[in-house]
Scaffold this active site. Structure first.
Site, PDB file in Angstrom:
ATOM      1  N   CYS A   1       0.831  -1.212   0.000  1.00  0.00           N
ATOM      2  CA  CYS A   1       0.000   0.000   0.000  1.00  0.00           C
ATOM      3  C   CYS A   1       0.866   1.263   0.000  1.00  0.00           C
ATOM      4  CB  CYS A   1      -0.998  -0.027   1.150  1.00  0.00           C
ATOM      5  SG  CYS A   1      -2.383   1.104   0.857  1.00  0.00           S
TER       6      CYS A   1
ATOM      7  N   HIS B   1      -3.801  -4.883   0.512  1.00  0.00           N
ATOM      8  CA  HIS B   1      -3.336  -5.254   1.857  1.00  0.00           C
ATOM      9  C   HIS B   1      -3.433  -6.773   2.059  1.00  0.00           C
ATOM     10  CE1 HIS B   1      -2.579  -1.468   4.008  1.00  0.00           C
ATOM     11  NE2 HIS B   1      -3.501  -0.945   3.224  1.00  0.00           N
TER      12      HIS B   1
ATOM     13  N   GLU C   1      -1.899  -8.615   4.087  1.00  0.00           N
ATOM     14  CA  GLU C   1      -1.834  -9.009   5.506  1.00  0.00           C
ATOM     15  C   GLU C   1      -3.228  -9.091   6.123  1.00  0.00           C
ATOM     16  OE1 GLU C   1      -1.416  -5.988   4.498  1.00  0.00           O
ATOM     17  OE2 GLU C   1      -2.424  -4.658   5.920  1.00  0.00           O
TER      18      GLU C   1
END
Ligand code: MN
Length: 250
Positions: free
Chosen positions: A109, A213, A215
């Site tokens: 990001c 993202h 994660e």
């Protein structure tokens, strides 16, 4: 031994009691991928960046606020969001030194934006007002939800890691890459043409940036953990000397 992965943090420097902080999701993703997470506080500049990198085998540039456009030679647009002089001062040198030393980098990001600017590229300061026919890139949906499609470049490292040519990703950005830096190639785009991933043109280097993202997605969609595994394995190879590539810019 787990490869040591340095993760950048944000800092709330204007709080009464300033704190450095990082979402737990990044930390758990690195651990799940087999790495040892080491948090790098947003302090210092080129001097500390070089020393921090001497203590890690791989670098994860995390998400956060906008990059100050002064770093790519522009004045702030009225739609520029919050910036962090502390993070910029550390992370731009971190990215430059990592690229110069051949240290594996995963950039997420804000991280892909830092990576691109550090390597000589520029950014779109605000997609809704500067990108014609932009789709919604700041989703009103849970963090883990893939709200828009991306098309992945066949044969790229990203395609190899994900094993899919088309997938849906989450999206929490109002900025994006404009001029892609020399040495980086675009490996995924959204349906509106917005750059969603880049990687080193040199296939021997592990330098991978994604605008989404992963994660926040891997626990529901394990394919996204492969991006962190890619970083950890590249860091392991670099640490053992097997993956060292002579530094030549990118
Ligand atoms: Mn997006």
């Amino acid at each position: 031994m787990r490869p040591r992965i340095g993760l950048t943090c944000s800092v709330r420097a204007d709080a009464p009691a300033p704190v450095h902080e990082l979402s737990d999701a990044y930390v758990r993703a690195v651990v799940a991928a087999g790495g040892l997470p080491l948090l790098l506080p947003a302090v210092g500049g080129e001097d500390l960046a070089a020393e921090m990198l001497a203590g890690v085998d791989g670098l994860l540039l995390t998400g956060g606020v906008d990059v100050d456009p002064a770093w790519y030679g522009q004045e702030p647009s009225p739609r520029l969001g919050r910036v962090s002089p502390e993070r910029d001062a550390l992370e731009l040198p971190l990215a430059r030194v990592a690229l110069a030393r051949g240290i594996p980098v995963l950039a997420i990001c804000r991280g892909i934006q830092v990576l691109n600017v550090a390597a000589g590229g520029t950014l779109v300061q605000d997609l809704p007002t500067e990108w014609s026919d932009a789709i919604k890139h700041y989703q009103d949906a849970p963090r883990w939800f893939g709200s828009h499609a991306v098309e992945v470049l066949p044969g790229s490292r990203l395609a190899e890691l994900l094993g899919q040519a088309r997938l849906r990703v989450n999206s929490f950005h109002h900025q994006a890459l404009r001029d892609v830096a020399p040495g980086l190639v675009v490996t995924a785009r959204a349906p509106d043409g917005v750059v969603e991933a880049v990687e080193a043109a040199d296939p021997r280097r592990f330098v991978l940036g994604v605008q989404w993202h992963p994660e926040a997605m891997w626990e529901r969609e394990p394919v996204f953990l492969h991006l962190f595994r890619g970083l950890v394995e590249a860091a392991r190879a670099a640490a053992s000397g097997g993956g060292a590539v002579s530094p030549a810019g990118l």
